[in-house]
Design an enzyme around this catalytic site. Sequence first.
Site, short mmCIF file in Angstrom:
data_model
loop_
_atom_site.label_atom_id
_atom_site.label_comp_id
_atom_site.label_asym_id
_atom_site.label_seq_id
_atom_site.Cartn_x
_atom_site.Cartn_y
_atom_site.Cartn_z
N HIS A 44 44.47 31.50 47.29
CA HIS A 44 43.99 31.96 45.95
C HIS A 44 44.29 30.79 45.15
O HIS A 44 45.42 30.66 44.59
CB HIS A 44 44.95 32.96 45.34
CG HIS A 44 44.50 33.67 44.16
ND1 HIS A 44 44.53 35.01 43.84
CD2 HIS A 44 43.67 32.93 42.98
CE1 HIS A 44 44.07 35.02 42.59
NE2 HIS A 44 43.62 33.88 42.07
N GLU A 76 40.29 33.79 47.45
CA GLU A 76 40.41 34.86 46.19
C GLU A 76 40.61 33.82 44.94
O GLU A 76 40.86 32.87 44.63
CB GLU A 76 41.79 35.44 46.21
CG GLU A 76 41.82 36.31 47.63
CD GLU A 76 43.14 37.08 47.63
OE1 GLU A 76 44.00 36.54 46.68
OE2 GLU A 76 43.38 37.75 48.51
N HIS A 200 48.54 43.32 49.02
CA HIS A 200 49.71 42.95 48.00
C HIS A 200 50.69 43.86 48.46
O HIS A 200 51.12 45.07 48.49
CB HIS A 200 49.09 43.55 46.68
CG HIS A 200 49.76 42.59 45.62
ND1 HIS A 200 49.10 41.34 45.03
CD2 HIS A 200 51.05 42.68 44.84
CE1 HIS A 200 49.64 40.85 44.29
NE2 HIS A 200 50.90 41.29 43.94
#
Length: 248
Positions: A44, A76, A200
């Site tokens: 990310h 991401e 997550h």
Amino acid sequence: MTTKLSVNLNAVAMLRNRRDLPWPSVTHLGRIALEAGAHGLTVHPRPDQRHIRFSDLPEIRALIDDSFPGAEFNIEGYPTDDFLDLVERIEPEQVTLVPDDPSQATSDHGWDFRKVHNQLSPIVERLNRRGMRVSLFADPDGDADSVALAKSTGAARIELYTGPYGGYHDDSAEASNALEMLGKTADAAREVGLEVNAGHDLTVANLPPLVHRIPYLAEVSIGHGLTADALEFGMAETVRRFLKACGN
């Protein structure tokens, strides 16, 4: 169905960035993860490059292309013009679009598809034209109408935000409630033809119940918990532990 494991390298990069030194090597630990059986790598990149650097991306792309052609690269990010230009240069197999402000410490909520449907649709179309699978970060709210709107953007998948589920690591009753909400959202997504990812705060302990409740779960991307375990068990053994927790 086998739930695939994508190893998020952000925490490794954040540790590296504490010093102006090339270790720990993001690509080397990515190689170890893939050699141990991980199905892909996730990053990310953020504008301030506080963990993954833009210069890491071509190296990870080359690692997969040259040595692990069956693996996938998942990038991401929030879909700014700069981010979209970046993924078009790197051409990951999957792009996961998240709604968080680039200054946030981590992603902590999904898209409000009612508000952003018209914004996301042309972005998804742009990425689809380049052959990249698009996944949209989604809240586990059980809202069937919301996931139907996610589907209508042209995305192939949603990624369920599992932060609340992971946060109840010491409260089994609340964890069970959060798990059921994840399951209801996943069922609604599957009903409209979306594949389902999740990520997550997933761990070796909470992955098996998740995979049991969502047996068609396509992929989990895991960074913080996996990296924490790697400090104790090493990257290769940790990947094997997480693969087992996924049912592989």
